[in-house]
Scaffold this motif. Structure first.
Motif, PDB file in Angstrom:
ATOM      1  N   GLY A   1       0.813  -1.203   0.000  1.00 27.60           N
ATOM      2  CA  GLY A   1       0.000   0.000   0.000  1.00 27.60           C
ATOM      3  C   GLY A   1       0.852   1.260   0.000  1.00 27.60           C
ATOM      4  N   PHE A   2       1.917   1.242   0.780  1.00 27.58           N
ATOM      5  CA  PHE A   2       2.857   2.372   0.832  1.00 27.58           C
ATOM      6  C   PHE A   2       3.449   2.625  -0.552  1.00 27.58           C
ATOM      7  CE2 PHE A   2       6.913   4.421   1.562  1.00 27.58           C
ATOM      8  CZ  PHE A   2       6.694   5.270   2.644  1.00 27.58           C
ATOM      9  N   GLY A   3       3.834   1.561  -1.235  1.00 34.01           N
ATOM     10  CA  GLY A   3       4.433   1.694  -2.555  1.00 34.01           C
ATOM     11  C   GLY A   3       3.453   2.208  -3.602  1.00 34.01           C
ATOM     12  N   THR A   4       2.182   1.817  -3.486  1.00 38.05           N
ATOM     13  CA  THR A   4       1.170   2.307  -4.421  1.00 38.05           C
ATOM     14  C   THR A   4       1.021   3.819  -4.316  1.00 38.05           C
ATOM     15  OG1 THR A   4      -0.039   0.205  -4.278  1.00 38.05           O
ATOM     16  CG2 THR A   4      -1.242   2.106  -5.126  1.00 38.05           C
ATOM     17  N   LEU A   5       0.986   4.317  -3.083  1.00 38.94           N
ATOM     18  CA  LEU A   5       0.900   5.763  -2.867  1.00 38.94           C
ATOM     19  C   LEU A   5       2.166   6.470  -3.347  1.00 38.94           C
ATOM     20  CD1 LEU A   5      -0.634   5.518   0.694  1.00 38.94           C
ATOM     21  CD2 LEU A   5      -1.796   6.487  -1.300  1.00 38.94           C
ATOM     22  N   ALA A   6       3.322   5.847  -3.103  1.00 34.95           N
ATOM     23  CA  ALA A   6       4.583   6.432  -3.550  1.00 34.95           C
ATOM     24  C   ALA A   6       4.635   6.522  -5.075  1.00 34.95           C
ATOM     25  CB  ALA A   6       5.760   5.613  -3.032  1.00 34.95           C
ATOM     26  N   LEU A   7       4.090   5.531  -5.766  1.00 34.48           N
ATOM     27  CA  LEU A   7       4.063   5.536  -7.228  1.00 34.48           C
ATOM     28  C   LEU A   7       3.333   6.765  -7.749  1.00 34.48           C
ATOM     29  CD1 LEU A   7       4.107   4.328 -10.118  1.00 34.48           C
ATOM     30  CD2 LEU A   7       2.097   2.980  -9.463  1.00 34.48           C
ATOM     31  N   MET A   8       2.147   7.036  -7.212  1.00 32.80           N
ATOM     32  CA  MET A   8       1.378   8.184  -7.660  1.00 32.80           C
ATOM     33  C   MET A   8       2.093   9.498  -7.313  1.00 32.80           C
ATOM     34  SD  MET A   8      -0.952   6.644  -9.148  1.00 32.80           S
ATOM     35  CE  MET A   8      -1.817   5.074  -9.179  1.00 32.80           C
ATOM     36  N   SER A   9       2.653   9.555  -6.119  1.00 36.69           N
ATOM     37  CA  SER A   9       3.365  10.765  -5.710  1.00 36.69           C
ATOM     38  C   SER A   9       4.582  11.020  -6.583  1.00 36.69           C
ATOM     39  CB  SER A   9       3.781  10.652  -4.241  1.00 36.69           C
ATOM     40  OG  SER A   9       2.657  10.636  -3.388  1.00 36.69           O
ATOM     41  N   ASP A  10       5.308   9.962  -6.939  1.00 41.18           N
ATOM     42  CA  ASP A  10       6.497  10.122  -7.776  1.00 41.18           C
ATOM     43  C   ASP A  10       6.145  10.692  -9.140  1.00 41.18           C
ATOM     44  OD1 ASP A  10       8.214   9.247  -5.858  1.00 41.18           O
ATOM     45  OD2 ASP A  10       8.460   7.224  -6.653  1.00 41.18           O
ATOM     46  N   ALA A  11       5.051  10.190  -9.740  1.00 43.47           N
ATOM     47  CA  ALA A  11       4.644  10.690 -11.051  1.00 43.47           C
ATOM     48  C   ALA A  11       4.295  12.172 -10.970  1.00 43.47           C
ATOM     49  CB  ALA A  11       3.460   9.893 -11.584  1.00 43.47           C
ATOM     50  N   ALA A  12       3.580  12.562  -9.908  1.00 46.63           N
ATOM     51  CA  ALA A  12       3.212  13.964  -9.733  1.00 46.63           C
ATOM     52  C   ALA A  12       4.440  14.818  -9.415  1.00 46.63           C
ATOM     53  CB  ALA A  12       2.175  14.089  -8.620  1.00 46.63           C
ATOM     54  N   TYR A  13       5.353  14.275  -8.613  1.00 45.45           N
ATOM     55  CA  TYR A  13       6.556  15.001  -8.199  1.00 45.45           C
ATOM     56  C   TYR A  13       7.394  15.404  -9.399  1.00 45.45           C
ATOM     57  CZ  TYR A  13      11.082  15.648  -5.786  1.00 45.45           C
ATOM     58  OH  TYR A  13      12.274  16.148  -5.327  1.00 45.45           O
ATOM     59  N   GLN A  14       7.635  14.465 -10.304  1.00 49.15           N
ATOM     60  CA  GLN A  14       8.490  14.750 -11.448  1.00 49.15           C
ATOM     61  C   GLN A  14       7.801  15.652 -12.467  1.00 49.15           C
ATOM     62  OE1 GLN A  14      11.588  14.081 -11.523  1.00 49.15           O
ATOM     63  NE2 GLN A  14      11.507  12.951  -9.609  1.00 49.15           N
TER      64      GLN A  14
END
Length: 447
Positions: A119-132
């Motif tokens: 679950g942590f990784g799923t949220l990190a995936l979305m955040s990473d796409a938005a971050y970049q």
């Protein structure tokens, strides 16, 4: 006066939106390194796990990138990127707080940790796409490399201090409660982003025409058919396999082979942070002198050497005589063999992350500078999903090799994979890449 000359004269510290974004990123980075150390101790010490268990948890954390990564950029395009970042921070904080609570109640086991980290990784995936994809909206394209350097410099400071603090915290309050501090940093990061008011973050989501298959295809074609981005992408995939092997094995080598405890692990990772600080400080200067391609290729040729040095550390300890099975929690109790092994491991980490330091800002700046804005979210999500998907392969592989052979042999294997990654770039067109020559102009970026 041309726009490029005007933007080059700007100061990043005068860009209030970037400063707030930078602060949120730094706080979140600090929590990341606390979480990394605390999670490794939780698995390998508190739960009596093995290197394979560490690899499986790492794989669960990054599996969402493999499963959902190609769709993440499309999904992010449907929402305001600031909203995605804030939501990701708060929910990741809740997951780490849940880990803390279950650990304190002694209700944790490796499968439960794997589920929560998925679950942590799923949220990190979305955040990473938005971050970049949000950074090029906050910073003019000619300043992207400099902005990425600032972000990575703060990341390295967080790595240096966060790892050492985490090691001490684990000794003082145990691994589960150290994870609570990691949760707090995500809450603080989300709160800072809530205060971020900027025209780029308040715009309506970017809508692109076409089916999901077409959008995914556009992202894939841009990455893999580009004459320079293609080789860089394939090389990075191989690099992430080797890096994931190292990530699964290094904590086991420090905690189970050298037995220097959580504080020792934190200090070893602090060596990595110091190296990264040095690397990021000279990154732009080296990139300007050597060019983006030559600098990144050189960095990747250094990294297998650094891994081999870390793999050599148990042999250094053994050269002084056999070690006992006891754990050495305090550096004051370390015998001479352990100090020698520790110095070699820290030296390897320093060298590895120094090369990462002068590679990272240049690589990220290059990706962002040559990619059209309408493709940045998809490019970022696709590239990261494929790279992090390699962790799903590499982490269990490293843990498995270490379990059936030794941590040192597993690290030697990781060094071999990273040498292959460097060779893929060395003999490609990417070695001539230069961000100043290849970046989009302001007009091209708007089309």
């Amino acid at each position: 006066m041309p726009p490029t000359i005007l933007t080059l004269g700007m100061k990043l510290r005068n860009n209030s939106a970037f400063v707030r974004f930078w602060l949120a990123s730094t706080v979140s980075d600090f929590g990341t390194y606390i979480t990394t150390v605390a999670l490794s101790v939780l698995i390998l010490v508190s739960l009596n796990g093995t290197a394979l268990d560490q690899g499986l948890v790492n794989a669960a954390r990054w599996a969402p990138y493999l499963l959902f990564g190609l769709l993440a950029g499309i999904w992010v395009d449907r929402f305001r990127r600031r909203t995605v970042l804030i939501t990701g921070d708060f929910w990741r904080g809740l997951i780490l707080a849940t880990l803390c609570l279950l650990g304190a109640l002694q209700l944790l086991n490796v499968p439960t940790v794997m589920v929560l980290m998925f679950g942590f990784g799923t949220l990190a995936l979305m955040s990473d796409a938005a971050y970049q994809s949000i950074l090029p909206k906050l910073v003019p394209r000619p300043l992207l490399t400099r902005a990425n350097a600032r972000l990575q410099q703060s990341d390295t400071v967080a790595q240096t201090t966060g790892s050492a603090v985490a090691g001490g915290l684990v000794v003082l309050v145990t691994a589960p409660f150290a994870l609570l501090l990691g949760a707090i940093t995500h809450f603080v990061s989300g709160a800072v982003l809530l205060s971020l008011k900027h025209a780029a973050t308040d715009k309506h989501p970017l809508r692109t025409e076409g089916s999901v298959r077409r959008k995914v295809g556009e992202g894939l074609r841009w990455i893999y058919r580009h004459p320079r981005l293609g080789p860089l992408a394939w090389s990075s995939h191989a690099w992430f396999i080797g890096s994931a092997m190292m990530g699964a094995v290094l904590p086991a080598l420090v905690l189970n082979d050298l037995r220097i405890g959580a504080l020792g692990l934190g200090l070893v990772l602090t060596g990595a942070g110091i190296g990264s600080v040095v690397g990021t400080l000279i990154s732009i200067r080296i990139g300007q002198r050597w060019g983006t391609g030559r600098t990144i290729v050189t960095a990747r040729l250094i990294q297998p050497v650094a891994l081999a040095l870390i793999a050599f550390s148990p042999l250094v300890a053994a050269a002084y005589g056999p070690l006992t099975d006891q754990a050495y929690g305090s550096p004051a109790a370390w015998p001479t063999p352990l100090w020698a092994a520790f110095a070699v491991a820290v030296g390897g980490q320093f060298l590895f992350w120094m090369s990462m330091g002068f590679e990272g800002p240049l690589e990220m700046g290059y990706w962002q500078a040559v990619t059209p804005d309408k493709l940045i979210a998809r490019m970022s999500a696709t590239r990261r999903s494929m790279n992090r998907g390699m962790i799903v392969l590499g982490a269990p592989l490293g843990g498995f090799v270490a379990t059936i052979t030794s941590s040192s042999i597993a690290l030697w294997a990781a060094a071999g994979v990273m040498l292959l990654s460097a060779s893929m770039l060395l003999f490609s067109k990417f070695r001539t890449a230069n961000v100043e020559h290849d970046q989009l102009t302001d007009e091209e970026a708007l089309t």
